[in-house]
Design a protein around this motif. Structure first.
Motif, mmCIF file in Angstrom:
data_model
loop_
_atom_site.group_PDB
_atom_site.id
_atom_site.type_symbol
_atom_site.label_atom_id
_atom_site.label_comp_id
_atom_site.label_asym_id
_atom_site.label_seq_id
_atom_site.Cartn_x
_atom_site.Cartn_y
_atom_site.Cartn_z
ATOM 1 N N MET A 8 19.907 38.619 35.391
ATOM 2 C CA MET A 8 21.052 37.756 35.693
ATOM 3 C C MET A 8 22.319 38.331 35.051
ATOM 4 N N ALA A 9 22.210 38.797 33.825
ATOM 5 C CA ALA A 9 23.368 39.404 33.160
ATOM 6 C C ALA A 9 23.807 40.683 33.873
ATOM 7 N N LEU A 10 22.852 41.494 34.317
ATOM 8 C CA LEU A 10 23.188 42.708 35.067
ATOM 9 C C LEU A 10 23.861 42.369 36.395
ATOM 10 N N TYR A 11 23.387 41.328 37.054
ATOM 11 C CA TYR A 11 24.008 40.884 38.305
ATOM 12 C C TYR A 11 25.458 40.461 38.076
ATOM 13 N N VAL A 12 25.673 39.630 37.080
ATOM 14 C CA VAL A 12 27.023 39.144 36.800
ATOM 15 C C VAL A 12 27.932 40.305 36.397
ATOM 16 N N LEU A 13 27.432 41.218 35.581
ATOM 17 C CA LEU A 13 28.218 42.371 35.151
ATOM 18 C C LEU A 13 28.572 43.266 36.336
ATOM 19 N N SER A 14 27.581 43.590 37.158
ATOM 20 C CA SER A 14 27.853 44.480 38.289
ATOM 21 C C SER A 14 28.769 43.818 39.311
ATOM 22 N N PHE A 15 28.637 42.534 39.526
ATOM 23 C CA PHE A 15 29.521 41.835 40.455
ATOM 24 C C PHE A 15 30.942 41.781 39.911
ATOM 25 N N GLY A 16 31.061 41.527 38.623
ATOM 26 C CA GLY A 16 32.380 41.457 37.995
ATOM 27 C C GLY A 16 33.102 42.792 38.012
ATOM 28 N N LEU A 17 32.359 43.874 37.876
ATOM 29 C CA LEU A 17 32.974 45.196 37.903
ATOM 30 C C LEU A 17 33.138 45.732 39.319
ATOM 31 N N GLY A 18 32.420 45.164 40.271
ATOM 32 C CA GLY A 18 32.426 45.690 41.634
ATOM 33 C C GLY A 18 33.243 44.863 42.591
ATOM 34 N N LEU A 19 32.576 43.996 43.338
ATOM 35 C CA LEU A 19 33.219 43.273 44.430
ATOM 36 C C LEU A 19 34.006 42.033 44.003
ATOM 37 N N SER A 20 33.798 41.549 42.823
ATOM 38 C CA SER A 20 34.438 40.305 42.406
ATOM 39 C C SER A 20 35.966 40.290 42.525
ATOM 40 N N PRO A 21 36.689 41.290 42.040
ATOM 41 C CA PRO A 21 38.157 41.206 42.104
ATOM 42 C C PRO A 21 38.755 41.548 43.467
ATOM 43 N N ILE A 22 37.981 42.107 44.368
ATOM 44 C CA ILE A 22 38.527 42.584 45.633
ATOM 45 C C ILE A 22 39.122 41.455 46.483
ATOM 46 N N PRO A 23 38.447 40.336 46.692
ATOM 47 C CA PRO A 23 39.063 39.289 47.515
ATOM 48 C C PRO A 23 40.392 38.792 46.953
ATOM 49 N N TRP A 24 40.489 38.673 45.640
ATOM 50 C CA TRP A 24 41.730 38.180 45.035
ATOM 51 C C TRP A 24 42.850 39.203 45.191
ATOM 52 N N THR A 25 42.521 40.464 45.036
ATOM 53 C CA THR A 25 43.529 41.510 45.190
ATOM 54 C C THR A 25 43.995 41.610 46.637
ATOM 55 N N VAL A 26 43.070 41.637 47.552
ATOM 56 C CA VAL A 26 43.422 41.739 48.967
ATOM 57 C C VAL A 26 44.233 40.520 49.401
ATOM 58 N N ASN A 27 43.777 39.332 49.028
ATOM 59 C CA ASN A 27 44.487 38.116 49.423
ATOM 60 C C ASN A 27 45.889 38.039 48.846
ATOM 61 N N ALA A 28 46.095 38.617 47.704
ATOM 62 C CA ALA A 28 47.426 38.600 47.100
ATOM 63 C C ALA A 28 48.389 39.527 47.821
ATOM 64 N N GLU A 29 47.878 40.427 48.656
ATOM 65 C CA GLU A 29 48.729 41.440 49.252
ATOM 66 C C GLU A 29 48.867 41.376 50.776
ATOM 67 N N ILE A 30 47.955 40.772 51.486
ATOM 68 C CA ILE A 30 47.950 40.954 52.938
ATOM 69 C C ILE A 30 48.702 39.901 53.738
ATOM 70 N N TYR A 31 49.021 38.772 53.163
ATOM 71 C CA TYR A 31 49.648 37.705 53.935
ATOM 72 C C TYR A 31 51.165 37.777 53.865
ATOM 73 N N PRO A 32 51.837 37.440 54.966
ATOM 74 C CA PRO A 32 53.298 37.332 54.918
ATOM 75 C C PRO A 32 53.705 36.202 53.969
ATOM 76 N N MET A 33 54.868 36.308 53.376
ATOM 77 C CA MET A 33 55.315 35.322 52.397
ATOM 78 C C MET A 33 55.353 33.907 52.969
ATOM 79 N N SER A 34 55.620 33.772 54.258
ATOM 80 C CA SER A 34 55.753 32.446 54.856
ATOM 81 C C SER A 34 54.441 31.653 54.866
ATOM 82 N N VAL A 35 53.306 32.337 54.843
ATOM 83 C CA VAL A 35 52.014 31.644 54.888
ATOM 84 C C VAL A 35 51.111 31.990 53.699
ATOM 85 N N ARG A 36 51.628 32.749 52.758
ATOM 86 C CA ARG A 36 50.786 33.227 51.656
ATOM 87 C C ARG A 36 50.144 32.095 50.869
ATOM 88 N N SER A 37 50.887 31.079 50.505
ATOM 89 C CA SER A 37 50.303 30.011 49.678
ATOM 90 C C SER A 37 49.210 29.262 50.434
#
Length: 116
Positions: A8-37
Motif C-alpha cells: 500500500m505504501a509503495l502504491y501511494v508513493l508510486s502514484f504520488g511520484l507518477g500520475l498523481s500531479p498530472i491531472p492538476w497540472t494539465v487542468n491548470a493549463e488547458i482551459y480558456p480563462m473564461s471557463v477555467r474555474s
C-alpha cells in the motif's frame, strides 16, 4: 499483514511520484480563462467521485480478486495488480493522446487541444 502495508505504501508513493500531479497540472493549463474555474470545479468533483468509488469498492474487490483463495481476506494482492493495470493503461493513454505543450503560451493551449 506487513506485506499489505508495504505494498500500500509503495502504491501511494508510486502514484504520488507518477500520475498523481498530472491531472492538476494539465487542468491548470488547458482551459480558456473564461471557463477555467468551472472546468476546474468539474474535474475536482470527478476526482473526488473516483476516490469515493475506490473507497467504496476496495474491500469487496480485495477479497474477490485475491489470488490466495484459501484465505482471501488476509491476502488482498489481486486488487493491487488491478490498480497497477489501470494505472499502466492510463500511462499509455496519456503518452498516446497528450500533445506536447512545452514552450507554448497559456493563451495557445485552447488551440492545441481543439485540434486534437
Amino acid at each position: 499483514e506487513i506485506t499489505v502495508v508495504i505494498f500500500m505504501a509503495l502504491y501511494v508513493l508510486s502514484f504520488g511520484l507518477g500520475l498523481s500531479p498530472i491531472p492538476w497540472t494539465v487542468n491548470a493549463e488547458i482551459y480558456p480563462m473564461s471557463v477555467r474555474s468551472a472546468c476546474m470545479s468539474m474535474s475536482t468533483c470527478t476526482n473526488w467521485l473516483m476516490n469515493f468509488a475506490v473507497s467504496l469498492t476496495y474491500l469487496s474487490l480485495a477479497t474477490r480478486l485475491s489470488t490466495y483463495k484459501q484465505d482471501a481476506e488476509s491476502h488482498p494482492d489481486g486488487i493491487f495488480w488491478f490498480y497497477a493495470a489501470i494505472t499502466f493503461m492510463g500511462l499509455l493513454m496519456l503518452a498516446w493522446k497528450m500533445p506536447e505543450t512545452r514552450g507554448l503560451a497559456l493563451e495557445d493551449m485552447g488551440a492545441v487541444f481543439r485540434d486534437e
